[in-house]
Design an enzyme around this catalytic site. Structure first.
Site, PDB file in Angstrom:
ATOM      1  N   ASP A   8       0.880  -1.164   0.000  1.00  0.00           N
ATOM      2  CA  ASP A   8       0.000   0.000   0.000  1.00  0.00           C
ATOM      3  C   ASP A   8       0.921   1.218   0.000  1.00  0.00           C
ATOM      4  OD1 ASP A   8       0.854   0.299   2.609  1.00  0.00           O
ATOM      5  OD2 ASP A   8      -1.140   0.294   3.514  1.00  0.00           O
ATOM      6  N   CYS A  65       2.952  -3.357   3.977  1.00  0.00           N
ATOM      7  CA  CYS A  65       2.181  -2.163   4.339  1.00  0.00           C
ATOM      8  C   CYS A  65       2.925  -1.501   5.487  1.00  0.00           C
ATOM      9  CB  CYS A  65       0.716  -2.480   4.641  1.00  0.00           C
ATOM     10  SG  CYS A  65       0.400  -3.463   6.119  1.00  0.00           S
ATOM     11  N   THR A  67       2.589  -1.711   8.844  1.00  0.00           N
ATOM     12  CA  THR A  67       2.956  -2.687   9.882  1.00  0.00           C
ATOM     13  C   THR A  67       3.083  -4.106   9.349  1.00  0.00           C
ATOM     14  OG1 THR A  67       0.623  -3.066  10.311  1.00  0.00           O
ATOM     15  CG2 THR A  67       1.711  -1.389  11.674  1.00  0.00           C
ATOM     16  N   HIS A  98       7.604 -24.789   8.295  1.00  0.00           N
ATOM     17  CA  HIS A  98       6.480 -25.417   9.010  1.00  0.00           C
ATOM     18  C   HIS A  98       5.109 -25.050   8.449  1.00  0.00           C
ATOM     19  CE1 HIS A  98       8.672 -26.488  13.035  1.00  0.00           C
ATOM     20  NE2 HIS A  98       9.331 -26.907  11.957  1.00  0.00           N
ATOM     21  N   HIS A 133       3.767 -31.528   9.286  1.00  0.00           N
ATOM     22  CA  HIS A 133       3.337 -30.160   8.974  1.00  0.00           C
ATOM     23  C   HIS A 133       2.331 -30.136   7.818  1.00  0.00           C
ATOM     24  CE1 HIS A 133       6.266 -28.838  11.832  1.00  0.00           C
ATOM     25  NE2 HIS A 133       7.233 -29.462  11.159  1.00  0.00           N
TER      26      HIS A 133
HETATM   27  C1  RB5 Z   1      -1.688   2.859   6.573  1.00  0.00           C
HETATM   28  O1  RB5 Z   1      -1.615   4.041   7.293  1.00  0.00           O
HETATM   29  C2  RB5 Z   1      -1.579   1.676   7.534  1.00  0.00           C
HETATM   30  O2  RB5 Z   1      -2.710   1.609   8.337  1.00  0.00           O
HETATM   31  C3  RB5 Z   1      -1.378   0.381   6.772  1.00  0.00           C
HETATM   32  O3  RB5 Z   1      -0.279   0.492   5.952  1.00  0.00           O
HETATM   33  C4  RB5 Z   1      -1.154  -0.849   7.611  1.00  0.00           C
HETATM   34  O4  RB5 Z   1      -0.138  -0.642   8.548  1.00  0.00           O
HETATM   35  C5  RB5 Z   1      -2.335  -1.482   8.168  1.00  0.00           C
HETATM   36  O5  RB5 Z   1      -2.277  -2.555   8.789  1.00  0.00           O
END
Ligand code: RB5
Length: 149
Positions: A8, A65, A67, A98, A133
């Protein structure tokens, strides 16, 4: 190995670094976008990458993304996708050994380039161990249709 990669806006900056890294190691990479850092919704790119991996047997995906959390949750809604949110070489290796993970996910706001390089090497150099597994991985598909007895 063949990889489909998508992010993203919060994972966009590291996408070209990861593409170069994979290509330097001789892997084939298909960039599914986005092509700039305008705000987008991570489920759209998670689905794009998941569908490409499911349609191209033996291929793998990379999703980034902010996180790694949202994009991995979204990818895992696609039956047959095993998207692993990893934070280090150990988790990137174990998700192959696994869990037979077919998509590696991480967060651009969480890990740096050195960790990413070690995760990609661990993911690429580890094979699924099969055996006990395989049965567990097969049960993951049962979970999604509510048959777990
Ligand atoms: C975008 O701001 C952020 O929310 C997205 O990239 C991600 O971390 C969501 O899980």
């Amino acid at each position: 190995m063949k990889f489909y990669i998508a992010t993203d806006h919060a994972g966009f900056v590291l996408k070209s670094y990861v593409i170069d890294l994979l290509q330097d190691r001789g892997h084939e990479v298909v960039d599914l976008g986005p092509q700039n850092d305008s705000r987008v919704d991570y489920p759209d790119f998670a689905n794009k990458c998941s569908h490409a991996v499911l349609e191209d047997q033996g291929s793998f995906g990379i999703l980034i993304c902010g996180t790694g959390i949202g994009i991995s949750i979204a990818a895992n809604k696609n039956r047959g996708i095993r998207a692993a949110l990893c934070h280090d070489a150990y988790t990137a290796s174990m998700c192959r050994a696994h869990n037979d993970a077919n998509i590696l996910c991480f967060g651009e706001r969480v890990v740096g380039k050195g960790v990413i390089e070690s995760m990609i090497d661990a993911f690429c150099n580890t094979s699924f161990e099969g055996g006990r597994h395989s049965e567990r991985v097969a049960k993951i598909e049962c979970c999604s249709i509510g048959k777990i007895d």
